[in-house]
Motif scaffolding. Structure first.
Motif, mmCIF file in Angstrom:
data_model
loop_
_atom_site.group_PDB
_atom_site.id
_atom_site.type_symbol
_atom_site.label_atom_id
_atom_site.label_comp_id
_atom_site.label_asym_id
_atom_site.label_seq_id
_atom_site.Cartn_x
_atom_site.Cartn_y
_atom_site.Cartn_z
ATOM 1 N N LYS A 92 -14.220 17.392 -0.742
ATOM 2 C CA LYS A 92 -13.383 18.463 -1.204
ATOM 3 C C LYS A 92 -13.678 18.240 -2.778
ATOM 4 O O LYS A 92 -13.130 17.599 -3.348
ATOM 5 N N THR A 93 -14.235 19.406 -3.335
ATOM 6 C CA THR A 93 -14.504 19.520 -4.778
ATOM 7 C C THR A 93 -14.157 20.795 -5.079
ATOM 8 O O THR A 93 -14.152 21.853 -4.366
ATOM 9 N N ASP A 94 -13.863 21.089 -6.470
ATOM 10 C CA ASP A 94 -13.556 22.446 -7.072
ATOM 11 C C ASP A 94 -14.737 23.365 -6.681
ATOM 12 O O ASP A 94 -14.712 24.745 -6.068
ATOM 13 N N GLN A 95 -15.912 23.017 -7.113
ATOM 14 C CA GLN A 95 -17.181 24.092 -6.862
ATOM 15 C C GLN A 95 -17.133 24.197 -5.457
ATOM 16 O O GLN A 95 -17.766 25.442 -5.015
ATOM 17 N N ARG A 96 -17.129 23.148 -4.599
ATOM 18 C CA ARG A 96 -17.208 23.446 -3.059
ATOM 19 C C ARG A 96 -16.155 24.311 -2.514
ATOM 20 O O ARG A 96 -16.733 25.298 -1.724
ATOM 21 N N ASP A 97 -15.197 24.244 -3.008
ATOM 22 C CA ASP A 97 -14.117 25.171 -2.447
ATOM 23 C C ASP A 97 -14.274 26.475 -3.058
ATOM 24 O O ASP A 97 -13.975 27.371 -2.213
ATOM 25 N N ALA A 98 -14.797 26.720 -4.146
ATOM 26 C CA ALA A 98 -14.881 27.974 -4.779
ATOM 27 C C ALA A 98 -16.150 28.796 -3.864
ATOM 28 O O ALA A 98 -16.146 29.850 -3.743
ATOM 29 N N ARG A 99 -17.081 27.881 -3.699
ATOM 30 C CA ARG A 99 -18.490 28.414 -2.804
ATOM 31 C C ARG A 99 -17.996 28.956 -1.436
ATOM 32 O O ARG A 99 -18.194 29.885 -1.022
ATOM 33 N N VAL A 100 -17.081 27.966 -0.655
ATOM 34 C CA VAL A 100 -16.323 28.326 0.666
ATOM 35 C C VAL A 100 -15.930 29.622 0.531
ATOM 36 O O VAL A 100 -15.866 30.410 1.360
ATOM 37 N N LEU A 101 -14.933 29.858 -0.518
ATOM 38 C CA LEU A 101 -14.306 31.183 -0.629
ATOM 39 C C LEU A 101 -15.072 32.402 -0.777
ATOM 40 O O LEU A 101 -15.039 33.239 -0.153
#
Length: 258
Positions: A92-101
């Motif tokens: 869980k990273t910020d950029q990964r969460d943004a990409r999933v969204l």
């Protein structure tokens, strides 16, 4: 209209991680910026319209969504409980969460929550204040009851926390100074919260009479067991009742066991 660019935002109190995805061209853009709606809007406007933006519901509220919508940006807020996550996915990273969204938005798998206007959110905040204070009051009274129970002291009457119960509590004494201080502090805390709870209930009554949900609150109070504070909470938290069915309203209010 087809949105050329789908943008996912991982919003925090200090910064925002953004991931913009254009399915037609395969273009991807990542950016980390300050948690300022004006800064986020400036970055979103770098992409050719139409652009659709999503971020996850959470403690940051709806300020960013309202700001972007006022600026003409199609922004939705995703229900965090409905986001799809792989069982073994623990990275869980910020950029990964943004990409999933952004990817979920592109394929149409985002479950949106309704974004309340400032007036509705203020009414909800008052309801949350009342609910939180009621829980704090119950816990404070439990602390007092627990001390008395541990030391074999029992109130002689069945009903506690009445006008007669208050003076009885103040007459109780313990030999140990530390215990006496703890007991008096717990009793004082319970009494302060009780007064605070009464003051909130008065404000709820005044607000309920003047707010736009007044007719709904009056209708709910026709049901047995629902007083003005309960009716107010149900009305402002539910908002538009037409979006529910019989089973779904019970689940939304937590009245149906999972």
């Amino acid at each position: 209209m087809f949105a050329h660019t789908f943008t996912g935002l991982d919003v925090h109190a200090v910064n925002v991680a953004g991931h913009a995805l254009n399915p037609a061209t395969g273009e991807i853009s990542n950016h980390t910026m300050a948690s300022d709606p004006a800064v986020v809007l400036e970055w979103v406007r770098r992409f050719a319209p139409p652009v659709k933006v999503v971020y996850e519901s959470g403690p940051t509220g709806f300020v960013l969504a309202l700001y972007l919508r006022d600026a003409g940006i199609n922004c939705v807020v995703a229900a965090s409980s409905k986001l799809l996550r792989a069982p073994g996915d623990r990275i869980k990273t910020d950029q990964r969460d943004a990409r999933v969204l952004a990817e979920m938005l592109a394929v149409g798998s985002v479950t949106e929550v309704r974004i309340p206007d400032p007036e509705k959110e203020a009414l909800r905040d008052l309801s949350r204040l009342r609910s939180g204070t009621a829980k704090d009051l119950a816990h404070a009274r439990q602390h007092v009851n627990a001390i008395l129970l541990r030391h074999g002291i029992r109130y002689p009457k069945e009903t506690r926390w009445t006008q007669e119960h208050g003076p009885w509590l103040h007459r109780q004494r313990f030999d140990e100074p530390a215990l006496q201080f703890t007991y008096q502090a717990d009793v004082e805390q319970a009494e302060l919260l009780a007064e605070h709870h009464k003051r909130i209930d008065k404000q709820v009554a005044v607000t309920a009479a003047a707010c736009r949900y007044g007719p709904v609150i009056d209708a709910l109070m026709c049901l047995r067991g629902i007083q003005i504070t309960t009716g107010y909470g149900l009305a402002v938290q539910s908002g538009d009742w037409t979006r529910f069915t019989g089973p779904s309203i019970g689940s939304y209010l937590g009245l149906v066991p999972r």
